[in-house]
Write an enzyme that holds these catalytic residues in place. Structure first.
Site, PDB file in Angstrom:
ATOM      1  N   LYS A 123       0.364 -12.421   8.688  1.00 49.35           N
ATOM      2  CA  LYS A 123      -0.625 -11.589   8.001  1.00 49.35           C
ATOM      3  C   LYS A 123      -1.179 -12.497   6.915  1.00 49.35           C
ATOM      4  O   LYS A 123      -0.516 -12.777   5.919  1.00 49.35           O
ATOM      5  CB  LYS A 123      -0.001 -10.328   7.396  1.00 49.35           C
ATOM      6  N   TYR A 166       4.111 -12.584   5.977  1.00 49.93           N
ATOM      7  CA  TYR A 166       3.026 -12.115   5.110  1.00 49.93           C
ATOM      8  C   TYR A 166       2.745 -13.150   4.032  1.00 49.93           C
ATOM      9  O   TYR A 166       3.600 -13.434   3.194  1.00 49.93           O
ATOM     10  CB  TYR A 166       3.461 -10.778   4.507  1.00 49.93           C
ATOM     11  N   ILE A 168      -4.442  -5.962   9.425  1.00 45.49           N
ATOM     12  CA  ILE A 168      -3.503  -5.030   8.800  1.00 45.49           C
ATOM     13  C   ILE A 168      -4.258  -4.462   7.609  1.00 45.49           C
ATOM     14  O   ILE A 168      -4.535  -5.155   6.638  1.00 45.49           O
ATOM     15  CB  ILE A 168      -2.200  -5.731   8.397  1.00 45.49           C
ATOM     16  N   THR A 209       0.825  -1.205   0.000  1.00 47.74           N
ATOM     17  CA  THR A 209       0.000   0.000   0.000  1.00 47.74           C
ATOM     18  C   THR A 209       0.861   1.258   0.000  1.00 47.74           C
ATOM     19  O   THR A 209       0.538   2.242  -0.665  1.00 47.74           O
ATOM     20  CB  THR A 209      -0.930  -0.002   1.224  1.00 47.74           C
TER      21      THR A 209
END
Length: 352
Positions: A209, A181, A248, A95
């Site tokens: 995540k 992740y 998240i 992001t």
């Protein structure tokens, strides 16, 4: 949370003897920079605190019209996040467009975030890479400038074996606390359950995540693997139904207070969650962070500057988004109005 400290040791400066006289000429200087490890008890305490954070924002990186970082806008964004209950930030994640930064830019932004906000929010640097060497170097630098934890992706594009994944993650976990992740849609490779279960035994493992859904999260939690949802549209149910510690989030860039309410309420908030479904969907109508970048520009919170290959949403999507954003405008910190904007107002940067 106190950042890592650095010890700078400078060798003793001597003067050279010439005959019976001493000159003031410097002969040699030895400079040693050593990252001082935290005591085990302090590290354990930090890990335990980080594991309990419910709302982490994958923070947007704003740009000036020349494509460089817009730090005043970034600081304003972060300040509003903290004021509305965000407990952690992913700096330079997908992001935040870490993949469009040089490593110098990336580490600088982590350092800036730590120096400006590290006593108020957990700073989690996205220092992972598909090269173990790069991931180790960047993660070491991130901890040297004070980040509290790292985010580590599994090697993408040049995929590896299970044994390779275990060796890669074991190496980066040695550097300090880390969230692992799993996002197969971006990496092209899922992290298998048995790999996640094995690395979860490492003392620096904070959690997964996880972007593959709540069934998997529930299975992990039942086996004592800490998890954050990586999907805003599933995060409420992950938190209240599947045992995830939190999320998240991308959407929390826009409505941090509402996301805080979804994650921190002692009881589920199905009505609030349902009311945000269209916004969640719109923010992912194109690959993230295209819609988020467009939204924050439409709300006047960042300059309408895009580092290529990202470009703004088309006008039809902007019109749809404007209606959704207006409906929650009172919950968008710093937003005094929402504009659809014209195509010519957006600046696209290829070189920066």
């Amino acid at each position: 949370m106190a950042p890592h400290s650095s010890l700078i040791s400078r060798g003793k400066v001597s003067r050279c003897a010439v005959g019976r006289r001493l000159t003031s000429r410097l002969c040699a200087v030895t400079v040693l920079a050593v990252l001082a490890p935290h005591p085990a008890s302090e590290t354990r305490s930090a890990v335990d605190r980080l594991k309990k954070i419910r709302l982490v924002t994958a923070i947007k990186t704003p740009y000036l019209s020349n494509g460089k970082f817009d730090l005043p806008s970034y600081d304003a964004l972060v300040s509003r996040q903290i004021a509305n209950g965000v407990e952690g930030l992913i700096v330079g994640g997908t992001t935040g467009e870490g993949h469009l930064m040089s490593w110098d830019e990336h580490i600088m932004l982590i350092a800036h975030t730590v120096n400006a906000f590290g006593d108020k929010v957990a700073v989690i640097g996205n220092t992972g890479s598909n090269s173990t060497r790069e991931a180790l170097h960047a993660t070491e630098q991130g901890f040297a400038v004070g980040m509290h934890a790292s985010l580590q992706i599994n090697p993408y594009y040049g995929k590896t074996s299970k044994a390779g994944l275990l060796n890669h993650f074991s190496a980066v976990l040695q550097e300090g606390p880390a969230i692992i992740y799993n996002v197969p849609g971006r990496t092209g490779q899922d992290i298998p359950d048995d790999v996640a279960l094995e690395i979860s035994q490492h003392s620096n493992f904070l959690g997964m995540k996880e972007c593959t859904g709540n069934v998997r999260i529930k299975n992990y939690v039942s086996r004592d693997v800490n998890c954050w949802s990586g999907n805003d549209d599933e995060a409420h149910d992950a938190r209240h139904g599947s045992g995830a510690v939190g999320v998240i989030s991308v959407t929390s860039n826009v409505v941090p207070g509402l996301m805080h309410q979804l994650m921190h309420g002692s009881n589920p908030e199905p009505a609030l969650n349902a009311s945000l479904k269209e916004l969640f969907a719109w923010l992912f109508c194109e690959p993230n962070p295209i819609a988020l970048n467009t939204a924050l520009a439409m709300c006047g919170l960042v300059k309408p500057v895009f580092r290529l290959p990202y470009v703004p949403l088309n006008r039809q999507q902007r019109e749809k988004g404007a209606a959704l954003l207006m409906a929650v405008q009172e919950h968008i910190p710093g937003c005094s109005g929402v504009r659809v904007m014209e195509d010519h107002e957006f600046i696209l940067i290829g070189r920066h």
